[in-house]
Write an enzyme that holds these catalytic residues in place. Sequence first.
Site, PDB file in Angstrom:
ATOM      1  N   GLY B 201       0.793  -1.229   0.000  1.00 38.36           N
ATOM      2  CA  GLY B 201       0.000   0.000   0.000  1.00 38.36           C
ATOM      3  C   GLY B 201       0.816   1.264   0.000  1.00 38.36           C
ATOM      4  N   GLN B 226      -5.871  -7.179  -7.251  1.00 40.36           N
ATOM      5  CA  GLN B 226      -5.506  -7.016  -5.830  1.00 40.36           C
ATOM      6  C   GLN B 226      -4.244  -6.171  -5.741  1.00 40.36           C
ATOM      7  OE1 GLN B 226      -7.862  -9.207  -5.896  1.00 40.36           O
ATOM      8  NE2 GLN B 226      -8.583  -8.413  -3.933  1.00 40.36           N
ATOM      9  N   LEU B 227      -4.334  -5.008  -5.160  1.00 44.78           N
ATOM     10  CA  LEU B 227      -3.206  -4.087  -5.052  1.00 44.78           C
ATOM     11  C   LEU B 227      -1.975  -4.745  -4.416  1.00 44.78           C
ATOM     12  CD1 LEU B 227      -2.366  -1.060  -5.418  1.00 44.78           C
ATOM     13  CD2 LEU B 227      -2.998  -0.761  -3.013  1.00 44.78           C
ATOM     14  N   ASP B 228      -0.844  -4.702  -5.109  1.00 41.08           N
ATOM     15  CA  ASP B 228       0.436  -5.206  -4.590  1.00 41.08           C
ATOM     16  C   ASP B 228       0.421  -6.694  -4.269  1.00 41.08           C
ATOM     17  OD1 ASP B 228       1.326  -2.573  -4.731  1.00 41.08           O
ATOM     18  OD2 ASP B 228       0.829  -2.160  -2.643  1.00 41.08           O
ATOM     19  N   GLU B 229      -0.566  -7.416  -4.825  1.00 42.12           N
ATOM     20  CA  GLU B 229      -0.672  -8.838  -4.493  1.00 42.12           C
ATOM     21  C   GLU B 229      -0.331  -9.741  -5.676  1.00 42.12           C
ATOM     22  OE1 GLU B 229      -1.222 -10.053  -1.558  1.00 42.12           O
ATOM     23  OE2 GLU B 229      -2.072  -8.391  -0.430  1.00 42.12           O
TER      24      GLU B 229
END
Lengths: 284, 284, 284, 284
Positions: B201, B226-229
Site C-alpha cells: 500500500g 488485488q493491489l500489490d498482491e
Amino acid sequence: MATNDRGILLLQCPDRPGVVASVSGFLYEHGGDIIRADEHRDPDSDTYFMRVEWGLDGFQLPPPDFAREFEPVAREFGMQWRIAKSSDRPGVAIFVSKSGHCLADLLYRHQIGELPCQIKLVIGNHDELRKLTEFYGIRFELVRGTPKGEVEGSLHRLLDESAIDLVVLARYMQILSDVLVGQYAGRMINVHHSFLPAFVGAKPYHRSYERGVKLIGATSHYVTAQLDEGPIIEQDVVRVSHRDSLESIVRKGGDAERAVLTRAVRWHVENRIMVHGNKTVVFS
Amino acid sequence: MATNDRGILLLQCPDRPGVVASVSGFLYEHGGDIIRADEHRDPDSDTYFMRVEWGLDGFQLPPPDFAREFEPVAREFGMQWRIAKSSDRPGVAIFVSKSGHCLADLLYRHQIGELPCQIKLVIGNHDELRKLTEFYGIRFELVRGTPKGEVEGSLHRLLDESAIDLVVLARYMQILSDVLVGQYAGRMINVHHSFLPAFVGAKPYHRSYERGVKLIGATSHYVTAQLDEGPIIEQDVVRVSHRDSLESIVRKGGDAERAVLTRAVRWHVENRIMVHGNKTVVFS
Amino acid sequence: MATNDRGILLLQCPDRPGVVASVSGFLYEHGGDIIRADEHRDPDSDTYFMRVEWGLDGFQLPPPDFAREFEPVAREFGMQWRIAKSSDRPGVAIFVSKSGHCLADLLYRHQIGELPCQIKLVIGNHDELRKLTEFYGIRFELVRGTPKGEVEGSLHRLLDESAIDLVVLARYMQILSDVLVGQYAGRMINVHHSFLPAFVGAKPYHRSYERGVKLIGATSHYVTAQLDEGPIIEQDVVRVSHRDSLESIVRKGGDAERAVLTRAVRWHVENRIMVHGNKTVVFS
Amino acid sequence: MATNDRGILLLQCPDRPGVVASVSGFLYEHGGDIIRADEHRDPDSDTYFMRVEWGLDGFQLPPPDFAREFEPVAREFGMQWRIAKSSDRPGVAIFVSKSGHCLADLLYRHQIGELPCQIKLVIGNHDELRKLTEFYGIRFELVRGTPKGEVEGSLHRLLDESAIDLVVLARYMQILSDVLVGQYAGRMINVHHSFLPAFVGAKPYHRSYERGVKLIGATSHYVTAQLDEGPIIEQDVVRVSHRDSLESIVRKGGDAERAVLTRAVRWHVENRIMVHGNKTVVFS
C-alpha cells in the site's frame, strides 16, 4: 517397493543437434521419468553439458546395465559421462590445521543431514581440532610434518583405507605433493581466503588490509598443481571499511570462507559440478 | 541465408513422463537445434514448465505451420504453450508520474540495445518527464485525471493504436481500472517500493523509516486486481541504518526500484517468465 | 601496570549544543584518551546519542567514582547514560527448542573468543540440543511445558541464580510471559525467520514459499510484549527462486538467521546498541 | 537570517589525547552546534582522522576568520586540515570515451539534485556522448588523440578555464600524463572494471571470463601515476555463472561500475573522503 532414489547422469560432448532428444528419449524408453534437467552450451569450445535427474522407481536399467545400454548413445555423440544415485554418500576426508570455523560448519551440517556425504576422516597437521571432530563421532588423525616421503605415505594410506572420494582442504596450511593432487584431480576442493585471482598465495588478508580494499572475499576451487589457479567453484565477499582491523577482517572473512567451502562441498557431493578446462559448470 | 534468429517455446502442462523426450524429439525432427532448454517441476501442483530456444536457421517449420504440427504433441500432454522469436520486439508503453529514475534507466538501456523491445509510448499523469522521454525519441502523452470514463478511454485508445504488448508502471502513482488491468493480465508490470509483502500500500518508505528496518527493498510484479498482491517477478534490497533519513532511504530505495523493474522488463520481453497461480517461474 | 581495558560510555539526551565538548572535555580532564567516538542525532525527536570508548590505562576515575563525577554533566544535559568496560563478560542464557543451527554458531564463536560474553546456560523445551551444549562445556537445562505457573517459576529461578544479563531466543518456539519479557526489556533478543514486518507470526517460511517471494530474510530484534514488533537490530536476506522447495528455503533461511542473531548478540555484548522508542541505534 | 548551511572540517594528525575535546570545544566556543562527528584512529601509523559538521547559523567565525582562529589548535596537534561548506558546489569535469552508462547515471543524478556539485564539462575522445551530454545542458568538448603535447595542452586549458575541482574518468580509455594526474592528485577519480587488485590493466572482463570467476567487480579509486594502484574508494560485485557470456558480463559489470563511481563522486563532493597513504577513510 517404491523409492525416492534418483539417477543422475552428467555428460559433456561436442555440441551437435539431437543430444537432448537422444538422452531424454533413452531415459523415457527405459521407464525413467526426468525430474530435473539442466544443460549448458559453451560457445567458445562448442561443448555441450548436461545433467539429468530421473526417478529410479520404475526405471528398468540397474546401474550395471546402464553402461551397456547407454554406450551406443554416448559413442554417437562422443560423450564423456558418468552416473550416480541421489542416495550415494561419497566418502570425504577433511584436512585441517588450527582454524576450525570451516570444519565446525561442515561437521555440524553433516550431522543434521544437510550434506549428502559420509565424512569419514579428518586429518590435521596440528591436534587442536581433534576434540571438535571426535565430538561429531568422526575419526581424527594427526599427521605432522611436510607431506613428503613417510608423511606422504601416511596420507595416501589413510585416504586409501577409508576409500575417500573427495578431499576437502578446510584451511589446511600446507602444500600437498603433485602426486596426491594428481590422484584427486577434480576431487580435491580448497578454500582460499581471497577473491581469486586477487591475492594469490600467502597471507591474503594481510595484503587485503594493506591494499585498503573495501570488500574481502573467499574462493572455493578444485586443487591443481598450480597454487590457487584451479577451476573456481564458488566465491563470495564481505564488505569492510577503514574501521576494520586485520583481526576483524580475519573474522569476517572466515564467514565467507565457510560459506563458499560448504556450498562447494554440497554441490560436489550432489553431483552438480562439471569441470571444463579451467572453469566449472555448476548446475546449482 | 544464415540467421541468428531463434525460436522460443514456452509451455506448461501436468507433469507426466515423456514431455522432454517428445518436445526435443519434435524439434529435432524438424531440424531445430536446441540452444538452450530450461525446465521446472512444481511439486505442489504437479505442473511441468519448459522453455526451449532453438536455432531457426535450418528449422523447417515457419511459425504459421508450427501450431498445426505441434498441436498433437500439445494435446497429448495437455499443454498451454506459446512461441516467440528472439528477434521479436514487443511494443512497450511506460506509465509515469513525476519520479524519473526508473524511466531514465529503461530509456537509456533501450537506446543502447540492452532491452529487446520497442518502447513506443510514455504516458504521464504529469508533464515532468516529457523532455527526458522526447530526448530519447519516444512519444510522450499527458493523460491527466483519474483513469475513469473519458480518461480511461484515452488510455485504451493510446495503447490500442500503438499495439502495446506490455505496460510498465514505472512509479505511476495512480490505480488503473480493473478493466485495463484485466486486459493486460500477465502483461502489466509494476514496481512497488518495498520488499513485498512488507509495507503493502501507500508510503512504504515512510513506514520503513518509522519501523526502523535495517534493509529496504523493492519488488517488481505483475499487476492484478488485488493491489500489490500480483505474482512477484524480482526483489532486491539495500542496507540502511539509523543514520539514514527518509530522504536518503528514498534515494537508496530508488536504486533498488530501477534494478528490479529493469530486470523484470528484460526477462518479460525475452520470454523468460511464466506465471503459475500467484507465482512466477523465471528462467533467467 | 598497563592494561588494554577500555571504558565505554553510552548516553542519550535532548539534542543541545555542547554535549560532545562536555563529554570529551570531561574524559580528557580525567586522563581518558578517547579511542573511538560515535554519535547520532535523531531529527524527529531531537535526541542525541553517543558512544565513547577510552583507554582505562591512566584514567583516574575508577567506576565507583565515575558516577559521582559525571553526574553534574549528565544532569546539565538531561542524559540517560550507562558505563561498561570492554573486559566485561555479561552472562548470557540461550533458549532453544529443536533447531540447533543458531545455537551451534553461538557456541562455536563463544568458544573461539569471538563473542565477549559468558554463555552460562542453555534452556531447552526439548532435550535435543543437550549434547551439543554440553560438548562446549555449558550447562543445559530442560524446562518443558508452557512457560506459566511452575514452569515460569523455574525459568525465573534459573536466570536469577545464574545472574543472567542477556536472554537470547535462538529459535525458541514458545511465547514467554509478559513478566519475564518485561524483566528483560532491552536485554532479550529474538530471531524471527522472516524479513520483518513481512510474515509476522507463525510459519514465515511456509508463507514466503506460498507468496512466491524472490528473497527470504531473517530479523533479530529485542523482544517486547508485542509479538515480532520489538526494535529491530539486524536483518539479512538470501536469494531464492522458483527452484527452491520449502525444505531448501528453510536451509538457506537458517544461514540468514544465525548471521543476524550472532551479529545482534555481538553488538549487544559489545555495548553497541541503544534503543530509542521502537528503533535501534547500532554503532557497529 | 536562518540557513541550513553547515561547516565541514576534515582533519588528520598524530593520535594524541585531547583532539576531540579541543576541536569540539573550539566549535562550541564560537557558537557552532555539532550536527555530526565521525572519527577514526589508524593504529598502524598512529594517525587520527576527524570529520565534523556543524550548523553555520549562529556560528561566529566566517570562513576567512576560521583559519586564523583555528590555527593554534591545529598547530598544537600537528593537524592537516581543510574546511568546506555543505552548500559548496565543486566544479566537476567528466572524461569519457564511447561507453555512456556511467556518464548517463552521473548526469541524471546531477540533474535531479542527488550530486551536490556542478558538472561543468564533459571531455570525450570520441563524439558519441555529445548528444546525451548536451541534452542535460552540459558543455561537451571533443579532444581526440593521445594526451600529449598539444592535446595535453587543450586538456589543461579546458580544466583551468572551467575552474575544475574534480576530474572523473567515467570509462575514459586513455592514460593521462603524469603531470595532469599530479595536478589533480586526490581530486581525480577513475572507475576500473574489475575487483582490484584482481585484473589490473587491460581487458578485465575478458580475463574474468577466461578465469571463470563467479563474481565480477568494479572499483572506484583516486588516480595516481601507478595504473590501477591508487587509493580505493569503493568496490562492488555482481554474481555471474557459467551461463554468462562475455557480453552479459560486460552488461552486468556496467551496473557495478556506475554504482561504485557514482558513490565515489558523491562522497568526494560531500567531503567524506580522506586519503591516508594508499588507503581511504570514507565517512559515508
